[in-house]
Structure formats: structure tokens, C-alpha cells
Write a protein that holds these residues in place. Structure first.
Motif, short mmCIF file in Angstrom:
data_model
loop_
_atom_site.label_atom_id
_atom_site.label_comp_id
_atom_site.label_asym_id
_atom_site.label_seq_id
_atom_site.Cartn_x
_atom_site.Cartn_y
_atom_site.Cartn_z
N PRO A 207 89.87 -17.16 117.33
CA PRO A 207 89.15 -18.18 116.56
C PRO A 207 87.66 -18.21 116.88
O PRO A 207 87.27 -18.15 118.05
CB PRO A 207 89.83 -19.49 116.99
N GLY A 208 86.86 -18.29 115.84
CA GLY A 208 85.41 -18.38 116.00
C GLY A 208 84.72 -17.06 116.23
O GLY A 208 83.48 -17.01 116.27
N LYS A 209 85.48 -16.00 116.38
CA LYS A 209 84.87 -14.68 116.60
C LYS A 209 84.63 -13.98 115.26
O LYS A 209 85.32 -14.27 114.27
CB LYS A 209 85.77 -13.82 117.49
N PRO A 210 83.67 -13.04 115.22
CA PRO A 210 83.44 -12.33 113.96
C PRO A 210 84.63 -11.47 113.58
O PRO A 210 85.24 -10.81 114.44
CB PRO A 210 82.19 -11.49 114.24
N ALA A 211 84.95 -11.49 112.33
CA ALA A 211 86.07 -10.68 111.83
C ALA A 211 85.69 -9.21 111.85
O ALA A 211 84.57 -8.85 111.46
CB ALA A 211 86.43 -11.11 110.42
N HIS B 247 91.88 -16.28 109.16
CA HIS B 247 92.74 -16.62 110.29
C HIS B 247 91.96 -17.09 111.51
O HIS B 247 92.28 -16.73 112.65
CB HIS B 247 93.64 -15.43 110.67
N GLY B 248 90.95 -17.88 111.26
CA GLY B 248 90.16 -18.45 112.35
C GLY B 248 88.90 -17.68 112.67
O GLY B 248 88.02 -18.18 113.39
N CYS B 249 88.77 -16.46 112.18
CA CYS B 249 87.58 -15.66 112.43
C CYS B 249 86.45 -16.06 111.49
O CYS B 249 86.64 -16.79 110.51
CB CYS B 249 87.88 -14.17 112.26
N VAL B 250 85.26 -15.57 111.78
CA VAL B 250 84.08 -15.80 110.96
C VAL B 250 83.82 -14.54 110.13
O VAL B 250 83.88 -13.42 110.66
CB VAL B 250 82.85 -16.12 111.84
N ALA B 251 83.55 -14.73 108.85
CA ALA B 251 83.31 -13.58 107.96
C ALA B 251 82.20 -12.70 108.50
O ALA B 251 81.18 -13.16 109.02
CB ALA B 251 82.96 -14.07 106.56
N ASN B 252 82.38 -11.40 108.39
CA ASN B 252 81.43 -10.42 108.92
C ASN B 252 81.52 -9.13 108.11
O ASN B 252 82.61 -8.71 107.71
CB ASN B 252 81.74 -10.14 110.39
N GLN B 253 80.38 -8.51 107.86
CA GLN B 253 80.36 -7.30 107.02
C GLN B 253 79.98 -6.02 107.76
O GLN B 253 79.90 -4.96 107.14
CB GLN B 253 79.41 -7.49 105.84
N TRP B 254 79.72 -6.08 109.09
CA TRP B 254 79.24 -4.89 109.80
C TRP B 254 80.22 -4.45 110.88
O TRP B 254 80.79 -5.28 111.59
CB TRP B 254 77.87 -5.17 110.44
N PRO B 255 80.39 -3.13 111.03
CA PRO B 255 81.29 -2.62 112.09
C PRO B 255 80.76 -2.90 113.50
O PRO B 255 81.54 -3.08 114.44
CB PRO B 255 81.34 -1.11 111.83
#
Length: 295
Positions: A258-262, A273-281
Motif C-alpha cells: 500500500p502506498g508504493k508506486p505500482a 490494490h493500494g498502490c499509486v499509479a506509475n508509468q515508469w519502470p
């Protein structure tokens, strides 16, 4: 006696005629003079009247031309010469939104022509190690420039937070010659047809990776995802990085907490599922954003 009497009577008749002729001659002169004066006065009045009539019969100003019809159908007054620049209309003063700042459309077409246009764009390779050449194609019948899409994808794949951060993978946009893979942007129905032929169910909603082809759903490219709260450009980066990640051997991952970048290899459209949306590897420090593997 008869002779002198005749002469006297003749002189008396002559004087009488002269006394009558004088007044008559004067009267004639007066009549003639009055006639000549009236004629001159009448001529003067007639000339003056004609001059006034002539002035009144010519308009002081010419009728202005009919107002021009503007492109939006409104009537606008004809321009008048002026020594200062005219003020711009309120309509002209309103700023127009650029393609990068405008809101995404409410909907996209479900059907296209089924034929694709190759973007006439190419660039230098980015990254190191294995350089994969790729083309960008856009389906016909949609309002999307293949060249613009190709440039946007090239910027995504060259970003230092992208797949080139591993030091082993690189990419090069080409418009001709051999290519290691092709990125196709297509309408939902065409995506379903291409992906369905490989046994994948995209349901008119999602993207897929088939053989040497990355198939991007136009709906996702234009509308983004309700699970991604960033700008549309960010979601496009997620699409490309996720699908190209498959191309270079990466598999699906889950949320690390939870709260971590996806992770970019997470199917974020199915929920965070609790993650933060993210677009970079990778993050800005060059660290890979990973999660637990998903079967």
C-alpha cells in the motif's frame, strides 16, 4: 391764303402725332425693358433651381456595401479606415487550447478501415546494448497523426526512467527497412480482431502484445484509464512501457504494498490494490520498481 393755312394745319397735326407718339414710345420701352428684366430674372431662378435639384438628386455619401458574412455566419460591419488598429473581437481574444492541453474526447470510433499507415518518422537510437528497431503504424479512418504518435512514443522510450535505464536495452524509431517489432494504434474492433486471432480476449477495451506486434487500443490511447489519475500523456507512457516490457522479456507483476508506486508491469487498469499509479519502470534514481510476480 390757302397755302399758308395748309402749312399751319400740317404743323399742328405733326405736333399732335409727336405728342401721342412720345408716350407710346416710352410705354413700349418700359414694356420691353420689363419683359427683358423678367426674362433675365426667370432665367436666373431656373438656373438656381436646377443647381439645387442637381445637388439634391446626388446622395451626399454612397451607400455602404452589405456587411460581410463571417465564417461563423454572424454578420459583422464593413471595416472603416482608421489610423489606429482595430480592437480584436472577444472571440479572437480567447486563447485556443493546444493539442497537448485539450481534454480527451468523450468517445472514440469503434471501427477503422483495417489498414495501417506507417509513420514517416525516424530517429537516433536511444540506450545501449541490444538496439531494437521499431515502426509505428496508425489505423486509417481515425483522427490521429501517425507521425505525431511516433514522435510521442520515441520520447517515451528514450526517457531515462524507461527501459533504457537498465543499460542493456535500446530502441530506434525507423520508417522503413527491417524492424524488430511494430507498434500499431487501432480502433477497438480492430484490436479485438488482431488480438483475438492469437486467442486473446481484449473485449474492445485493452491492449495486447502478439508476436512481433504491440497492439494499442485507440480507446485507451485517447481516454486513458479510470484507475490512472495522472495526465493522458502519463497513461500513454504506461501503455508503451508495459507492452514493450513484454517485448524485452518482462512479465506481469503485482502491487508491492500500500502506498508504493505500482510496477509498470502491473495490470493497473484492473485496479491498483493500494498502490499509486506509475508509468515508469525505473524511478529517478535508476532503481527498478518491482512487485511480486503474477502467474
Amino acid at each position: 391764303m390757302a397755302g399758308p393755312d395748309r402749312h399751319r394745319r400740317g404743323r399742328r397735326r405733326a405736333k399732335k402725332r409727336a405728342s401721342i407718339a412720345g408716350p407710346l414710345a416710352l410705354a413700349a420701352v418700359l414694356v420691353l425693358g420689363a419683359g427683358a428684366g423678367y426674362a433675365a430674372w426667370h432665367k436666373s431662378r431656373a438656373s438656381e433651381g436646377s443647381a439645387r435639384l442637381g445637388t439634391d438628386s446626388v446622395p451626399a455619401t454612397t451607400t455602404p456595401p452589405a456587411p460581410a458574412t463571417t465564417a461563423d455566419g454572424d454578420r459583422s460591419p464593413s471595416p472603416t479606415p482608421t489610423t489606429t488598429s482595430p480592437k480584436p473581437s472577444k472571440k479572437a481574444a480567447k486563447p485556443t487550447a493546444s493539442a497537448t492541453t485539450s481534454a480527451p474526447p468523450a468517445s472514440v470510433p469503434k471501427h477503422g478501415t483495417g489498414y495501417f499507415t506507417v509513420a514517416r518518422a525516424s530517429g537516433a537510437a536511444s540506450g545501449q546494448g541490444t538496439i531494437r528497431r521499431y515502426k509505428v503504424e496508425v489505423e486509417g479512418g481515425i483522427s490521429l497523426s501517425a507521425t505525431d504518435a511516433a514522435h510521442e512514443i520515441a520520447v517515451i522510450l528514450a526517457d531515462p526512467r524507461g527501459w533504457t535505464a537498465d543499460g542493456h536495452d535500446g530502441f530506434q524509431l525507423v520508417s522503413s527497412g527491417p524492424a524488430d517489432f511494430v507498434i500499431k494504434i487501432a480502433t477497438p474492433d480492430t484490436v479485438d480482431r488482431i488480438c483475438g486471432a492469437a486467442g486473446l480476449d481484449t473485449g474492445g477495451e485493452v491492449n495486447c502484445d502478439v508476436g512481433a506486434t504491440v497492439v494499442v487500443n485507440l480507446k485507451r490511447w485517447m481516454l486513458g484509464s479510470p484507475e490512472f489519475d495522472g495526465p493522458i500523456a502519463g497513461y500513454r507512457a504506461l501503455i508503451i512501457n508495459h507492452e514493450v516490457g513484454h517485448r524485452i522479456g518482462h512479465h506481469h507483476e503485482g502491487c508491492p504494498g500500500p502506498g508504493k508506486p505500482a510496477p509498470v508491469m502491473m495490470q493497473q487498469i484492473k485496479g491498483l490494490h493500494g498502490c499509486v499509479a506509475n508509468q515508469w519502470p525505473y524511478d529517478s534514481q535508476g532503481r527498478y520498481i518491482s512487485g511480486p510476480p503474477v502467474a
